[in-house]
Design a protein around this motif. Sequence first.
Motif, PDB file in Angstrom:
ATOM      1  N   MET A   1      30.851  30.530  49.417  1.00 49.36           N
ATOM      2  CA  MET A   1      31.343  31.801  48.085  1.00 49.36           C
ATOM      3  C   MET A   1      30.450  32.574  48.175  1.00 49.36           C
ATOM      4  O   MET A   1      29.600  33.142  48.917  1.00 49.36           O
ATOM      5  N   GLN A   2      31.635  33.664  48.377  1.00 51.55           N
ATOM      6  CA  GLN A   2      31.830  35.051  48.706  1.00 51.55           C
ATOM      7  C   GLN A   2      31.007  36.103  47.456  1.00 51.55           C
ATOM      8  O   GLN A   2      31.033  35.810  46.267  1.00 51.55           O
ATOM      9  N   ASP A   3      30.138  37.097  47.459  1.00 51.98           N
ATOM     10  CA  ASP A   3      28.799  37.450  46.407  1.00 51.98           C
ATOM     11  C   ASP A   3      30.214  38.775  46.321  1.00 51.98           C
ATOM     12  O   ASP A   3      30.933  39.272  47.031  1.00 51.98           O
ATOM     13  N   LEU A   4      30.544  38.196  45.062  1.00 46.35           N
ATOM     14  CA  LEU A   4      31.028  39.102  44.120  1.00 46.35           C
ATOM     15  C   LEU A   4      30.917  41.065  44.219  1.00 46.35           C
ATOM     16  O   LEU A   4      31.926  41.701  44.252  1.00 46.35           O
ATOM     17  N   ARG A   5      30.197  41.008  45.157  1.00 46.68           N
ATOM     18  CA  ARG A   5      29.545  42.617  45.569  1.00 46.68           C
ATOM     19  C   ARG A   5      30.222  43.052  45.916  1.00 46.68           C
ATOM     20  O   ARG A   5      31.030  44.441  46.614  1.00 46.68           O
ATOM     21  N   GLU A   6      31.238  42.265  46.812  1.00 45.38           N
ATOM     22  CA  GLU A   6      31.635  42.357  48.056  1.00 45.38           C
ATOM     23  C   GLU A   6      33.468  42.868  47.893  1.00 45.38           C
ATOM     24  O   GLU A   6      34.182  43.401  48.219  1.00 45.38           O
ATOM     25  N   PHE A   7      33.775  42.541  46.389  1.00 37.63           N
ATOM     26  CA  PHE A   7      35.286  42.805  46.100  1.00 37.63           C
ATOM     27  C   PHE A   7      34.931  44.350  45.592  1.00 37.63           C
ATOM     28  O   PHE A   7      34.160  44.591  44.604  1.00 37.63           O
ATOM     29  N   LYS A   8      35.686  44.793  45.563  1.00 36.05           N
ATOM     30  CA  LYS A   8      36.159  46.125  45.160  1.00 36.05           C
ATOM     31  C   LYS A   8      37.372  46.325  43.796  1.00 36.05           C
ATOM     32  O   LYS A   8      37.284  47.649  43.595  1.00 36.05           O
ATOM     33  N   MET A   9      38.133  45.774  43.855  1.00 36.54           N
ATOM     34  CA  MET A   9      39.370  45.738  42.739  1.00 36.54           C
ATOM     35  C   MET A   9      40.053  44.410  42.444  1.00 36.54           C
ATOM     36  O   MET A   9      39.619  43.343  43.124  1.00 36.54           O
ATOM     37  N   ARG A  10      40.184  44.005  41.404  1.00 34.02           N
ATOM     38  CA  ARG A  10      41.219  43.593  40.092  1.00 34.02           C
ATOM     39  C   ARG A  10      42.893  44.225  39.816  1.00 34.02           C
ATOM     40  O   ARG A  10      43.063  45.173  40.386  1.00 34.02           O
ATOM     41  N   VAL A  11      43.578  42.581  40.964  1.00 34.17           N
ATOM     42  CA  VAL A  11      44.986  42.638  40.766  1.00 34.17           C
ATOM     43  C   VAL A  11      45.102  41.320  39.702  1.00 34.17           C
ATOM     44  O   VAL A  11      44.340  40.044  39.919  1.00 34.17           O
ATOM     45  N   HIS A  12      45.677  41.627  39.266  1.00 38.86           N
ATOM     46  CA  HIS A  12      46.771  40.769  38.125  1.00 38.86           C
ATOM     47  C   HIS A  12      47.560  40.229  37.849  1.00 38.86           C
ATOM     48  O   HIS A  12      48.399  41.226  38.816  1.00 38.86           O
ATOM     49  N   VAL A  13      48.085  39.037  38.554  1.00 46.12           N
ATOM     50  CA  VAL A  13      49.539  38.954  39.268  1.00 46.12           C
ATOM     51  C   VAL A  13      49.821  37.801  37.595  1.00 46.12           C
ATOM     52  O   VAL A  13      49.023  37.041  37.389  1.00 46.12           O
ATOM     53  N   GLU A  14      51.876  37.654  38.426  1.00 37.15           N
ATOM     54  CA  GLU A  14      51.764  36.431  37.222  1.00 37.15           C
ATOM     55  C   GLU A  14      52.921  36.316  37.956  1.00 37.15           C
ATOM     56  O   GLU A  14      53.051  37.236  39.209  1.00 37.15           O
ATOM     57  N   ILE A  15      53.178  35.591  38.136  1.00 32.32           N
ATOM     58  CA  ILE A  15      54.340  34.128  38.968  1.00 32.32           C
ATOM     59  C   ILE A  15      55.372  33.787  37.414  1.00 32.32           C
ATOM     60  O   ILE A  15      55.125  33.188  36.738  1.00 32.32           O
ATOM     61  N   HIS A  16      57.036  34.191  38.340  1.00 29.46           N
ATOM     62  CA  HIS A  16      57.911  33.919  37.242  1.00 29.46           C
ATOM     63  C   HIS A  16      58.380  32.817  37.944  1.00 29.46           C
ATOM     64  O   HIS A  16      58.920  33.051  38.858  1.00 29.46           O
TER      65      HIS A  16
END
Length: 85
Positions: A1-16
Amino acid sequence: MQDLREFKMRVHVEIHGNMLKPRGVAEDTILLDDEATVEKLLREMGYLPEHIKFIIVARNGGMIRHSEKLCDGDSVQLSIPIGGG
């Protein structure tokens, strides 16, 4: 499992529509690294490379290419073309 500190951004995704939902949900927030593109997002979500080319992507209401970089807080909508006759 990756360390959350490695992530720099959050992207909200909607699937239609009737599009495949690899994570089993129509909406999700995906954690990505700083230089992530739309294609990276789609792969991270579990879409196969041979299916990615058919996915239409909009960001914050405007169509974008799979090669475009994403930004923290972006809202991305995914759909597939539908034909009939």
